[in-house]
Design a protein around this motif. Structure first.
Motif, PDB file in Angstrom:
ATOM      1  N   GLU A 295       0.799  -1.229   0.000  1.00 21.09           N
ATOM      2  CA  GLU A 295       0.000   0.000   0.000  1.00 21.09           C
ATOM      3  C   GLU A 295       0.832   1.280   0.000  1.00 21.09           C
ATOM      4  N   SER A 296       2.152   1.179   0.017  1.00 11.78           N
ATOM      5  CA  SER A 296       2.979   2.390   0.028  1.00 11.78           C
ATOM      6  C   SER A 296       4.388   2.051  -0.411  1.00 11.78           C
ATOM      7  N   GLY A 297       5.166   3.123  -0.636  1.00 11.44           N
ATOM      8  CA  GLY A 297       6.579   2.926  -0.946  1.00 11.44           C
ATOM      9  C   GLY A 297       6.922   3.234  -2.385  1.00 11.44           C
ATOM     10  N   VAL A 298       8.193   3.074  -2.717  1.00  7.88           N
ATOM     11  CA  VAL A 298       8.694   3.416  -4.049  1.00  7.88           C
ATOM     12  C   VAL A 298       8.127   2.479  -5.104  1.00  7.88           C
ATOM     13  N   MET A 299       8.180   1.175  -4.844  1.00  8.73           N
ATOM     14  CA  MET A 299       7.672   0.225  -5.838  1.00  8.73           C
ATOM     15  C   MET A 299       6.163   0.392  -5.997  1.00  8.73           C
ATOM     16  N   TYR A 300       5.460   0.691  -4.912  1.00 14.13           N
ATOM     17  CA  TYR A 300       4.021   0.958  -4.991  1.00 14.13           C
ATOM     18  C   TYR A 300       3.752   2.128  -5.923  1.00 14.13           C
TER      19      TYR A 300
END
Length: 410
Positions: A295-300
């Motif tokens: 639900e979050s982050g760079v890859m998201y």
């Protein structure tokens, strides 16, 4: 008895240091030179011309000197067409093939200077006559096919190393290279931000090359914000970066350490392998984002904003993730495609990936390398990416400052 050859240098060869480098090459390699003609440019935009006779004791020594001069921008006077030889087999080049630099290069074919497409260091030059116009392109050795017309020797080749900017404009001066070992410079980061804005406004492409330290040092959220805001157009990394970014979302840790409290949760050392298992169970990173696992982050943000990424594997990878390219040649080709499309490259806290991407970049691509380890920055420059600006600093400080510079005005 000595042998001799005449070479020419043209352009801003004095203030760029080209002429001094060429003089030094001849003397360091045991040759001698005599300047036959020298015309100095008498104003800022005028070019300087130098014609010199280079001598050596043997033909082999002279050819070695001329090769080095060619790499530094000198051209054999009164050039003939380039010498072409057919590759004898797949992945086999003729003896004495021309090994490329990453500088803009031209090859003389049928009396015309043809620009080389996708300049890249440590490749062969292949001439293609199959279309109506002759084309010359670089090819890595494993891509050579039997019968390819490969350029050999030094004849009919012109290299144009980038010169120092002469317009007195930006104090950043991307193409001047250099390393800053001070704490993050607000003015330098502001200029990097300005360049990123310019690239976006001109529909260019910014490639970010990422190391796991971004996650460990607390730069994850800032980089994710830049992806979401449209300042990053493609991402290149290894399996480790993606795993730790995804682990941060699933468990709040990076390599088992809580990035907020710096505590070591029970079984935290297993979080990275649990993460790989969960992504595999979902069917890959994109599927994990789509089903709500991530639900979050760079890859998201890459998945959510259609930012393409290449994850190149290595022998030391755990798992790896289903998205990681484990075939080294396939990974190189994917990185090469990204590099050739980039107008600006940010290399962030990763030695191996920075060097890998740097090997694929032409010297005209603006490059910024940021790492707390000065060896990463200097090794990149020493490998031939002389156009890179280097900052020796904490990536966890640099990325939030860059994000603030770019996003606070929006």
């Amino acid at each position: 008895m000595t042998v001799a050859r005449t070479v020419e240098l043209e352009g801003h060869i004095i203030d760029s240091g080209m002429m001094a480098r060429c003089f030094g090459v001849v003397m360091d390699m045991g040759g001698e030179f005599e300047v036959e003609e020298f015309e100095v440019g008498r104003h800022k935009h005028a070019e300087t011309y130098c014609r010199m006779m280079v001598t050596a004791d043997t033909e082999a020594e002279l050819r070695a000197i001329v090769h080095e001069l060619n790499q530094n921008g000198a051209t054999v006077a009164d050039p003939r067409d380039a010498t072409l030889e057919a590759a004898p087999d797949d992945q086999v080049v003729p003896i004495d093939f021309y090994s490329t630099t990453n500088h803009p290069t031209f090859v003389r074919v049928d009396g015309e200077w043809i620009p080389v497409e996708d300049c890249e260091m440590d490749c062969a030059l292949v001439v293609d006559r199959s279309s109506t116009e002759v084309e010359v392109r670089t090819k890595v050795l494993n891509a050579i096919e039997e019968g390819d017309l490969v350029v050999t020797g030094e004849t009919g080749i012109r290299v144009e190393p980038p010169e120092r900017p002469r317009n007195g404009g930006s104090s950043f001066g991307f193409m001047q290279g250099g390393v800053s070992s001070e704490r993050p410079s607000a003015s330098l980061i502001a200029e990097i931000a300005d360049e990123m804005r310019s690239v976006r406004e001109n529909d260019g492409s910014v490639l970010v090359v990422c190391g796991p330290a971004i996650i460990h040092a607390g730069g994850r959220d800032a980089l994710a914000d830049l992806v979401r805001a449209g300042y990053i157009d493609s991402l290149s990394a290894g399996n480790g970066f993606a795993v730790h970014d995804l682990e941060r979302d699933l468990y709040g840790t990076s390599l088992g350490v809580d990035t907020e409290t710096l505590e070591h949760p029970r079984k935290g050392h297993k979080h990275h392998i649990y993460t790989i298992s969960e992504i595999g169970r979902a069917g890959g990173i994109e599927a994990a984002v789509e089903n709500g696992t991530i639900e979050s982050g760079v890859m998201y943000e890459c998945v959510s904003n259609d930012v393409p990424y290449v994850l190149a594997g290595s022998i030391r990878d755990d798992g790896p993730l289903p998205d990681t390219i484990t075939d080294a040649i396939e990974a190189q080709n994917a990185i090469r495609e990204q590099a050739h499309e980039a107008d600006l490259v940010l290399m962030l806290s990763t030695l191996l990936h920075s060097v890998a991407v740097g090997n694929c970049l032409p010297s005209t691509t603006k490059t910024v390398c940021v790492d707390i380890n000065p060896a990463t920055v200097t090794q990149l420059l020493d490998r031939g990416s002389a156009q890179a600006i280097g900052m020796v600093t904490d990536i966890g400080t640099f990325l939030p400052m860059l994000s603030e510079e770019l996003l606070d005005e929006e």
